[in-house]
Design a protein around this motif. Structure first.
Motif, PDB file in Angstrom:
ATOM      1  N   VAL A 278     -27.180  19.182   2.399  1.00 23.74           N
ATOM      2  CA  VAL A 278     -28.227  20.071   1.886  1.00 23.74           C
ATOM      3  C   VAL A 278     -29.527  19.283   1.751  1.00 23.74           C
ATOM      4  N   LEU A 279     -30.570  19.762   2.410  1.00 32.38           N
ATOM      5  CA  LEU A 279     -31.901  19.170   2.266  1.00 32.38           C
ATOM      6  C   LEU A 279     -32.590  19.800   1.061  1.00 32.38           C
ATOM      7  N   ASN A 280     -32.990  18.962   0.118  1.00 35.48           N
ATOM      8  CA  ASN A 280     -33.617  19.434  -1.113  1.00 35.48           C
ATOM      9  C   ASN A 280     -35.121  19.140  -1.081  1.00 35.48           C
ATOM     10  N   LYS A 281     -35.836  19.730  -2.017  1.00 39.73           N
ATOM     11  CA  LYS A 281     -37.290  19.538  -2.180  1.00 39.73           C
ATOM     12  C   LYS A 281     -38.064  20.039  -0.956  1.00 39.73           C
ATOM     13  N   ILE A 282     -37.641  21.157  -0.394  1.00 45.00           N
ATOM     14  CA  ILE A 282     -38.315  21.668   0.799  1.00 45.00           C
ATOM     15  C   ILE A 282     -39.701  22.222   0.480  1.00 45.00           C
ATOM     16  N   GLU A 283     -39.998  22.395  -0.820  1.00 43.72           N
ATOM     17  CA  GLU A 283     -41.331  22.878  -1.187  1.00 43.72           C
ATOM     18  C   GLU A 283     -42.412  21.850  -0.873  1.00 43.72           C
TER      19      GLU A 283
END
Length: 336
Positions: A278-283
């Motif tokens: 899971v790739l997080n912090k996509i914002e």
């Protein structure tokens, strides 16, 4: 509350009571004979899993447990009282080993499950046992036997179905705080999480699934570097791993390979455990860069035969329903 997941304790069962020498002398009983009773049995030592305990903290301050001895026998063939069992409560998920040989003695996973770790000594025999045609007045008795004594190694392995792993500052604590009622410490520096955190995430059916947030792994964690080696044992029981990656990192693929390499080095089947990358912090990324990154990471994951890569933002609560849907699918939980 301080989190302690390893402890070494000494347990000693009770000693059996001694038999006695006694003779029956009563009025109008001319041939009373020997009447010495047997000694009582020493108390056993039991470990019992308790769902109300979450840590082995109690064993940090008390490391020796002694059971009650049996009482000596009495006249008129009266057997001495046996000692009451010594019950030691441990958290569910406690693994018990012989500290000297590392032999596994038991694994207490269910509340109320018991493990007998030390047998009490047998009581001695009174002289009533030694009456014979040749010896009508025996004065022989036996002493009680010593109870067993063991040095035990206790290890707590958390009971969680889903484990969240990743490098420090990947957003693991933020994710579990958003998905559940857990409130771990969250800060903008590495190794904020020093102990595993548990959170219960509600399933579509209404009951809960336990998620575990494991302290950040670094290169060499399987050999003892950082905090990962001490806590990797807590994901040995999980059915599914969520590998969380900071999508704003300089080299996302390198970060992926570091954690995957540590799972392989640690062993215990963790590298074969199903896991969602899971790739997080996509914002923090623009849509074009994010699409390119997802494609790049997917190629690496698919080459290993892994599951599709997901992209979420724990801080902004973005795409979390899709993540949970993938989790329930892998756990075989039907969504309502």
């Amino acid at each position: 509350m301080q989190f302690i997941d390893q402890a070494r304790v000494t347990v000693k069962a009770g000693r059996g009571g001694d038999g006695i020498v006694a003779f029956r002398r009563e009025k109008y009983v001319p041939a009373g004979g020997p009447s010495g009773g047997d000694g009582g049995r020493g108390a056993d030592v039991l470990l019992v899993a308790d769902a109300n305990l979450q840590t082995l903290l109690d064993f940090k301050y008390k490391r020796q447990f002694l059971a009650v001895d049996g009482r000596r026998g009495g006249p008129n063939r009266c057997t001495g009282a046996s000692g009451n069992h010594l019950v030691i409560k441990v958290p569910c998920g406690t693994v018990v080993r012989d500290a000297r040989t590392s032999i596994l003695l038991g694994d207490l996973t269910d509340a109320g499950e018991e493990l007998l770790v030390a047998f009490g000594g047998r009581g001695g025999l009174g002289n009533a046992h030694y009456l014979s045609n040749r010896n009508r007045a025996p004065e022989k008795f036996t002493e009680g036997r010593e109870g067993e004594e063991w040095l035990l190694q206790l290890e707590l392995k958390l009971l969680a179905e889903v484990g969240i792993i990743g490098l420090p500052n990947a957003g693991k604590s933020t994710l579990i705080s958003v998905l559940s009622a857990a409130r771990p410490k969250i800060a903008d520096y590495p190794f904020t999480t020093l102990v595993p955190n548990l959170g219960v995430v509600r399933r579509p059916s209404g009951d809960g699934t336990v998620f575990a947030d494991i302290p950040g792994l670094i290169a060499g964690a399987a050999q003892g570097a950082g905090l990962g080696h001490d806590f990797l044992r807590h994901i040995e029981r999980t059915r599914l791993l969520i590998h969380l990656i900071d999508s704003s990192a300089e080299d996302v693929v390198a970060d992926l390979n570091v954690v995957e390499g540590e799972l392989t080095a640690y062993g215990h089947g963790l590298d074969q455990r199903p896991r969602l990358v899971v790739l997080n912090k996509i914002e923090l990324l623009d849509p074009a860069s994010l699409e390119e990154l997802v494609e790049k990471v997917s190629q690496q994951v698919q080459a290993r035969g892994g599951l599709p890569v997901l992209a979420v933002s724990a801080a902004a609560s973005k795409n979390l329903p899709q993540l949970l849907a993938a989790v329930w699918q892998q756990l075989g939980i039907v969504q309502l």
